[in-house]
Enzyme design. Structure first.
Site, PDB file in Angstrom:
ATOM      1  N   THR A  36      -9.694   8.056   8.834  1.00 24.23           N
ATOM      2  CA  THR A  36     -10.463   8.839   8.776  1.00 24.23           C
ATOM      3  C   THR A  36     -11.761   7.723   9.182  1.00 24.23           C
ATOM      4  O   THR A  36     -11.817   6.659   8.879  1.00 24.23           O
ATOM      5  CB  THR A  36     -10.873   9.230   7.363  1.00 24.23           C
ATOM      6  OG1 THR A  36      -9.873  10.148   6.957  1.00 24.23           O
ATOM      7  CG2 THR A  36     -12.214  10.199   7.200  1.00 24.23           C
ATOM      8  N   LYS A  62       1.218   3.954  -3.069  1.00 22.66           N
ATOM      9  CA  LYS A  62       0.958   5.296  -2.855  1.00 22.66           C
ATOM     10  C   LYS A  62       1.982   6.172  -3.408  1.00 22.66           C
ATOM     11  O   LYS A  62       1.853   7.437  -3.755  1.00 22.66           O
ATOM     12  CB  LYS A  62       0.235   5.562  -1.521  1.00 22.66           C
ATOM     13  CG  LYS A  62      -0.941   4.971  -1.337  1.00 22.66           C
ATOM     14  CD  LYS A  62      -2.345   5.654  -2.153  1.00 22.66           C
ATOM     15  CE  LYS A  62      -3.628   5.117  -1.883  1.00 22.66           C
ATOM     16  NZ  LYS A  62      -4.683   5.475  -2.627  1.00 22.66           N
ATOM     17  N   TYR A  65       0.873  -1.310   0.233  1.00 26.37           N
ATOM     18  CA  TYR A  65       0.072  -0.063  -0.050  1.00 26.37           C
ATOM     19  C   TYR A  65       0.672   1.460  -0.054  1.00 26.37           C
ATOM     20  O   TYR A  65       0.549   2.139  -0.745  1.00 26.37           O
ATOM     21  CB  TYR A  65      -0.897  -0.181   1.287  1.00 26.37           C
ATOM     22  CG  TYR A  65      -2.067   1.228   1.399  1.00 26.37           C
ATOM     23  CD1 TYR A  65      -3.089   1.014   0.374  1.00 26.37           C
ATOM     24  CD2 TYR A  65      -1.754   2.187   2.384  1.00 26.37           C
ATOM     25  CE1 TYR A  65      -3.835   2.259   0.514  1.00 26.37           C
ATOM     26  CE2 TYR A  65      -2.710   3.139   2.347  1.00 26.37           C
ATOM     27  CZ  TYR A  65      -3.733   3.269   1.337  1.00 26.37           C
ATOM     28  OH  TYR A  65      -4.579   4.163   1.684  1.00 26.37           O
TER      29      TYR A  65
END
Ligand code: UDP
Length: 316
Positions: free
Chosen positions: A183, A157, A153
């Site tokens: 979030t 990114k 990941y």
């Protein structure tokens, strides 16, 4: 394609059926933009956007953006939010995670270039890895293990950011890069494995709350409405970024678990499980840049956000 009639902009959102993607679609439609949602539904859920299909300004393509992406007609912005984003998901789907962050980003930059559209990349605090600078500023280059299980990941990114900057510098594509910190909120998948959803669901079911490790590791949790307001502020600005959007109030996972028990009125106990490999010890955004350049800051306190999210999970 959608037969949208409003006077807003036409915006492609990848990962449209996911947690953040679905919130972005709703926010864009609410302000009069037309939205073309794309999702391959491997972690997203059509139930998250079911209500949007009644809107003429919304259309949807089921597609994996790691393969060539075709969107007919004019496009003003491409928002790339597609990716498994929970550690549990990207550990189960390492190759797809690498592909959507690399090949997917490349395809969508190509689309943005062809259409003369702005490209907006959902990047992550994971580019900082297990950070040795605290809080994390955008100028920190990070501390990522490229060959560890989380690297799929983090490195995808990081590559996506590099690719976006290359298209910006070499092709002149208008780019925005946001680094998203933890979030939470309604429309999270109950079984996504992330800490807020997992602990809330456990508390509501009266099951033990699973804390990985000693629970002294920290995260800084941003309520989704604040987060999405930050995205739109960045999209509407002239800032390329990268720019941190997150809530700087930092909690240990133990404190989070105690607050979850309090907010839900649960009788659950706490159990400890092994800490995942390369789990960051601490994480907190420095949001000076977002405050100064975007006039943005979060307003929802963790307690209130957890109450709203618990309400959502109760309803499911
Ligand atoms: N965590 C936990 N219990 C859980 C799920 C996660 O203690 O049931 C911990 C995890 O080890 C990490 C933190 O909570 O330290 C946040 O994990 P999450 O998967 O939400 O996202 P991350 O910030 O690690 O990407």
């Amino acid at each position: 394609m959608s037969g949208g009639t409003r006077s807003g902009r036409r915006i492609v959102v990848t990962g449209a059926a996911g947690f953040l993607g679905s919130h972005i679609c709703r926010a864009l439609l609410a302000r009069g933009d037309e939205v073309v949602g794309i999702d391959n539904l491997i972690t997203g859920d059509l139930a998250n956007i079911e209500a949007l299909f009644a809107d003429d300004c919304f259309s949807f393509q089921r597609h994996d953006v790691s393969s060539f992406v075709h969107v007919a007609g004019p496009v003003d912005a491409v928002l790339h939010f597609a990716s498994p984003a929970s550690p549990k998901d990207y550990l189960e789907m390492p190759i797809q995670t690498l592909k959507v962050g690399s090949l997917g980003t490349h395809n969508l930059l190509g689309l943005a270039k062809d259409k003369g559209a702005t490209f907006f990349l959902a990047s992550t605090s994971e580019v900082y890895g297990d950070p040795q600078v605290h809080p994390q500023t955008e100028t920190y280059w990070g501390h990522v293990n490229p060959v560890g299980p989380r690297g799929v990941y983090d490195e995808a990114k990081r590559f996506g950011e590099a690719m976006a900057m290359a298209y910006h510098r070499y092709h002149g594509v208008d780019v925005r890069i946001v680094r998203i910190f933890n979030t939470y909120g309604p429309f999270m998948r109950p079984g996504d494995g992330r800490v807020v959803s997992t602990l809330l669901v456990q508390a509501l079911a009266g099951e033990p709350l699973t804390i990985y490790g000693d629970g002294e590791q920290t995260r800084s949790f941003c309520y989704v409405d604040d987060e999405v307001r930050g995205f739109l502020a960045l999209l509407d600005s002239d800032e390329v970024g990268p720019i941190n959007i997150g809530n700087p109030n930092e909690f240990t996972i133990k404190q989070l678990a105690e607050l979850v028990i309090e907010v839900t009125g649960s009788t659950s106990t706490i159990v400890h499980e092994p800490l995942p490999v390369d789990d960051p010890v601490q994480r907190r955004p420095d949001i000076t840049l977002a405050r100064e350049r975007l006039g943005w800051e979060p307003v929802v306190e963790l307690r209130e956000g957890l109450e709203r999210t618990a309400e959502y999970f109760r309803g499911r």
